[in-house]
Design a protein around this motif. Structure first.
Motif, mmCIF file in Angstrom:
data_model
loop_
_atom_site.group_PDB
_atom_site.id
_atom_site.type_symbol
_atom_site.label_atom_id
_atom_site.label_comp_id
_atom_site.label_asym_id
_atom_site.label_seq_id
_atom_site.Cartn_x
_atom_site.Cartn_y
_atom_site.Cartn_z
ATOM 1 N N VAL A 87 0.834 -1.203 0.000
ATOM 2 C CA VAL A 87 0.000 0.000 0.000
ATOM 3 C C VAL A 87 0.872 1.258 0.000
ATOM 4 O O VAL A 87 0.638 2.205 -0.747
ATOM 5 N N LEU A 88 1.911 1.260 0.853
ATOM 6 C CA LEU A 88 2.778 2.440 0.958
ATOM 7 C C LEU A 88 3.553 2.697 -0.325
ATOM 8 O O LEU A 88 3.642 3.826 -0.802
ATOM 9 N N THR A 89 4.135 1.631 -0.879
ATOM 10 C CA THR A 89 4.998 1.818 -2.052
ATOM 11 C C THR A 89 4.212 2.033 -3.340
ATOM 12 O O THR A 89 4.711 2.641 -4.272
ATOM 13 N N SER A 90 2.978 1.538 -3.385
ATOM 14 C CA SER A 90 2.187 1.716 -4.611
ATOM 15 C C SER A 90 1.802 3.176 -4.825
ATOM 16 O O SER A 90 1.538 3.591 -5.953
ATOM 17 N N CYS A 91 1.789 3.947 -3.754
ATOM 18 C CA CYS A 91 1.428 5.366 -3.859
ATOM 19 C C CYS A 91 2.643 6.263 -4.050
ATOM 20 O O CYS A 91 2.516 7.483 -4.102
ATOM 21 N N SER A 92 3.822 5.670 -4.094
ATOM 22 C CA SER A 92 5.044 6.459 -4.253
ATOM 23 C C SER A 92 5.779 6.018 -5.511
ATOM 24 O O SER A 92 5.920 4.836 -5.778
ATOM 25 N N HIS A 93 6.262 7.003 -6.284
ATOM 26 C CA HIS A 93 7.016 6.698 -7.505
ATOM 27 C C HIS A 93 8.513 6.883 -7.297
ATOM 28 O O HIS A 93 9.284 6.781 -8.237
ATOM 29 N N ASP A 94 8.907 7.180 -6.063
ATOM 30 C CA ASP A 94 10.317 7.398 -5.750
ATOM 31 C C ASP A 94 10.928 6.070 -5.291
ATOM 32 O O ASP A 94 10.619 5.576 -4.218
ATOM 33 N N ASP A 95 11.805 5.480 -6.132
ATOM 34 C CA ASP A 95 12.401 4.187 -5.808
ATOM 35 C C ASP A 95 13.220 4.235 -4.528
ATOM 36 O O ASP A 95 13.245 3.268 -3.763
ATOM 37 N N GLU A 96 13.903 5.349 -4.290
ATOM 38 C CA GLU A 96 14.738 5.458 -3.088
ATOM 39 C C GLU A 96 13.878 5.427 -1.823
ATOM 40 O O GLU A 96 14.206 4.780 -0.836
ATOM 41 N N TRP A 97 12.751 6.119 -1.884
ATOM 42 C CA TRP A 97 11.829 6.109 -0.744
ATOM 43 C C TRP A 97 11.296 4.702 -0.506
ATOM 44 O O TRP A 97 11.176 4.237 0.622
ATOM 45 N N LYS A 98 10.937 4.003 -1.589
ATOM 46 C CA LYS A 98 10.413 2.648 -1.457
ATOM 47 C C LYS A 98 11.418 1.746 -0.753
ATOM 48 O O LYS A 98 11.080 0.998 0.162
ATOM 49 N N LEU A 99 12.670 1.811 -1.192
ATOM 50 C CA LEU A 99 13.701 0.967 -0.608
ATOM 51 C C LEU A 99 13.969 1.346 0.846
ATOM 52 O O LEU A 99 14.178 0.483 1.703
ATOM 53 N N LYS A 100 13.949 2.649 1.130
ATOM 54 C CA LYS A 100 14.212 3.112 2.482
ATOM 55 C C LYS A 100 13.138 2.601 3.452
ATOM 56 O O LYS A 100 13.440 2.079 4.526
ATOM 57 N N VAL A 101 11.878 2.721 3.039
ATOM 58 C CA VAL A 101 10.775 2.260 3.890
ATOM 59 C C VAL A 101 10.813 0.743 4.041
ATOM 60 O O VAL A 101 10.668 0.206 5.144
ATOM 61 N N SER A 102 11.031 0.065 2.934
ATOM 62 C CA SER A 102 11.056 -1.398 2.958
ATOM 63 C C SER A 102 12.159 -1.904 3.873
ATOM 64 O O SER A 102 11.948 -2.804 4.690
ATOM 65 N N ARG A 103 13.331 -1.307 3.753
ATOM 66 C CA ARG A 103 14.464 -1.753 4.569
ATOM 67 C C ARG A 103 14.225 -1.459 6.049
ATOM 68 O O ARG A 103 14.508 -2.296 6.914
ATOM 69 N N ALA A 104 13.678 -0.286 6.352
ATOM 70 C CA ALA A 104 13.441 0.083 7.755
ATOM 71 C C ALA A 104 12.486 -0.899 8.426
ATOM 72 O O ALA A 104 12.721 -1.349 9.550
ATOM 73 N N ILE A 105 11.398 -1.230 7.723
ATOM 74 C CA ILE A 105 10.408 -2.140 8.298
ATOM 75 C C ILE A 105 10.984 -3.539 8.446
ATOM 76 O O ILE A 105 10.803 -4.202 9.470
#
Length: 542
Positions: A502-520
């Motif tokens: 849900v979080l990553t589907s609303c974001s087009h920034d790959d760096e943000w996606k990876l940052k959130v994914s890694r943190a969780i």
């Protein structure tokens, strides 16, 4: 006669395919997805990679995981040439030093960073011995550019005031106070300061003997304190203490909410944005509300901060009753109230209280007894002494430090901070000599008090690098979660994955996606290890 190749095929084959650097972070994300059961094609589609690339990453799993253990940061692209252990260690320690400088809101420039890198490299080479002396390092601009890319560093600049220019912030603050009709009881300032809680003056027999011992030095164990109060001086906030261990052995059996400080932990014992955010909403705002109610004041306050990286910019949005104003970077050190004598006076009180503690416990006669006491002096003892030292600061001291930024609120009978610290220094020397430290003079005390504010030296950085995780017999191991079943864990992981989607589907920034994914995923690592262990045990024959 061979058939002619179509023109468009010739153009396509001759065109060079654009090469894409695959960071270590992306490779680890690919491996993580494999571990949770995702298919090769799904991973390729989710991360925008070729299927063959994903397959190659999978086949090189062991090498990639080994690479993740070295100093190069996760976002760094694959290196094209071998980097020595000395260079890797130097860059890791340099990054720690930069974070420390940032925490202390110190100005930086390329030249300063280059000089620190060169001195660190030279010291590490000397420590490694002659075998590494052949490698040359000049800390060139080219190296700095590459280092900056590897560690995702921002641009550095030095803010300064031109000679002769007068800072106008006191006038700005005065207008804010008049506009909000704040009284000295409703205006606050807080600031972070480091404390080497188990450090003695250099010439004492305790310090001399410690230097001769190998391994980690307890005198380098630092904690961070957030200290502050109001301009009237009649209300000191409960100190926030940040230590590198969440559950040191000395705290076993104690209830953290009942400690004389607000206890928080961070791997490097730094105040982070999240820690400060929580402190502001859960401790500062309620404390102000309670204080205002007790003193028949309107529940509103003005909090003055410097613009250190750990201070979030949106704090005013988190409370309807507290307004937050930030000091100008160029003058924060010279006008911030807590930096005008509160932290230095507090540290003098802490050192005096420490000698009082030794005297009470040993009578100050037998050096063997003093050694034994100091060996057992732990973070809980330090915490109690911090509370006593903070309580010892008088309202006049807390009020007088506002002279530069808000002189109208300072009472005329306020004492001189210089005289106050000088008196404490003499008191400390008298106590120290009573506790069998005959060699101590005022210069030794002054040097120790100033050492708390020094930037991390090369030796300190190297010792910090050697420090085992969780000094003080840390009990930071994961809690007992053995009652969870594999089915429950698998269900929890699926919820995490759904939330991430849900979080990553609303974001087009790959760096943000990876940052959130890694943190969780980092946050639930202990659960994944438990899941793997349970799966492994279930496959073994009884």
């Amino acid at each position: 006669m061979p058939a002619k190749r179509p023109l468009n095929a010739t153009v396509i084959s001759s065109a060079k395919r654009e090469r894409k650097a695959i960071t270590l972070d992306i490779k680890l994300e690919v491996l993580r997805r494999f571990e949770v059961g995702e298919k090769l094609s799904q991973i390729a589609k989710a991360l925008g990679l070729a299927v063959s690339t994903v397959a190659t990453i999978r086949d090189n799993k062991e090498k990639i995981k080994a690479s993740s253990q070295i100093a190069t940061p996760l976002r760094a692209s694959r290196l094209t040439r071998h980097r020595s252990a000395v260079m890797e260690t130097m860059e890791r320690l340099l990054h720690v030093w930069l974070e420390d400088q940032s925490q202390r809101n110190m100005p930086l420039s390329v030249t300063i960073i280059q000089e620190k890198a060169k001195s660190l490299f030279d010291d590490l080479q000397r420590e490694q011995g002659e075998s590494s002396q052949k490698e040359k390092f000049s800390a060139s601009k080219g190296w700095f550019v590459r280092f900056k890319e590897r560690h995702c560093l921002p641009h550095f600049k030095i803010d300064s005031i031109a000679p002769g220019n007068k800072d106008t912030y006191p006038e700005v603050l005065k207008s804010i106070i008049e506009e909000g009709e704040y009284t000295p009881q409703q205006v606050f300032n807080v600031d972070e300061t480091g404390l080497y809680w188990k450090r003695m003056p250099e010439r004492t027999f305790i310090s001399v003997e410690e230097k001769a011992e190998p391994g980690f030095k307890s005198s380098r164990d630092r904690l961070m304190l957030l200290l502050g109060g109001n301009a009237a001086g009649d209300f000191k906030l409960k100190p926030l203490l940040v230590y590198h261990s969440e559950n040191p052995t000395a705290l076993k059996g104690y209830s953290k909410p009942n400690l004389p400080v607000i206890w928080r932990s961070n791997k490097k014992a730094w105040v982070t944005r999240s820690i400060f955010h929580e402190w502001f909403t859960s401790f500062f705002c309620p404390a102000v509300e309670k204080y205002c109610a007790q003193n028949n004041l309107t529940n509103r306050a003005l909090l003055i901060l410097d613009s250190a990286p750990c201070h979030p910019a949106n704090l005013s949005d988190l409370s309807d009753n507290v307004r937050v104003e930030y000091l100008h970077d160029s003058t924060a050190d010279s006008v911030q109230p807590m930096g005008q004598g509160v932290t230095s006076t507090f540290k003098a009180h802490y050192l005096r209280r420490t000698f009082e503690h030794i005297l009470e416990a040993t009578d100050g006669e037998d050096t063997a007894v003093i050694r034994e006491f100091w060996r057992n002096y732990n973070i809980m003892d330090a915490m109690d002494n911090i509370a006593v030292a903070w309580e010892a600061l008088r309202p006049a001291t807390m009020n007088s430090v506002w002279e530069k930024i808000w002189p109208q609120c300072v009472q005329s009978q306020s004492v001189s901070q210089t005289d106050n610290i000088a008196r404490l220094r003499r008191n400390i020397v008298t106590l120290a000599r009573t506790v069998a430290f005959e060699e101590i003079v005022e210069a030794d005390v002054d040097q120790l008090l100033q050492s708390h504010e020094e930037a991390l030296s090369n030796e300190g950085l190297m010792q910090l690098d050697q420090e085992p995780a969780g000094q003080e017999g840390s009990e930071d191991a994961a809690p007992a979660l053995r009652q969870l079943t594999t089915r429950q864990l698998a269900a929890a992981f699926s919820h995490f994955e759904a939330g991430l989607q849900v979080l990553t589907s609303c974001s087009h920034d790959d760096e943000w996606k990876l940052k959130v994914s890694r943190a969780i995923n980092d946050a639930v690592t202990c659960y994944r290890e438990l899941y793997s262990e349970k799966k492994r045990c279930s496959k073994q024959p009884s």
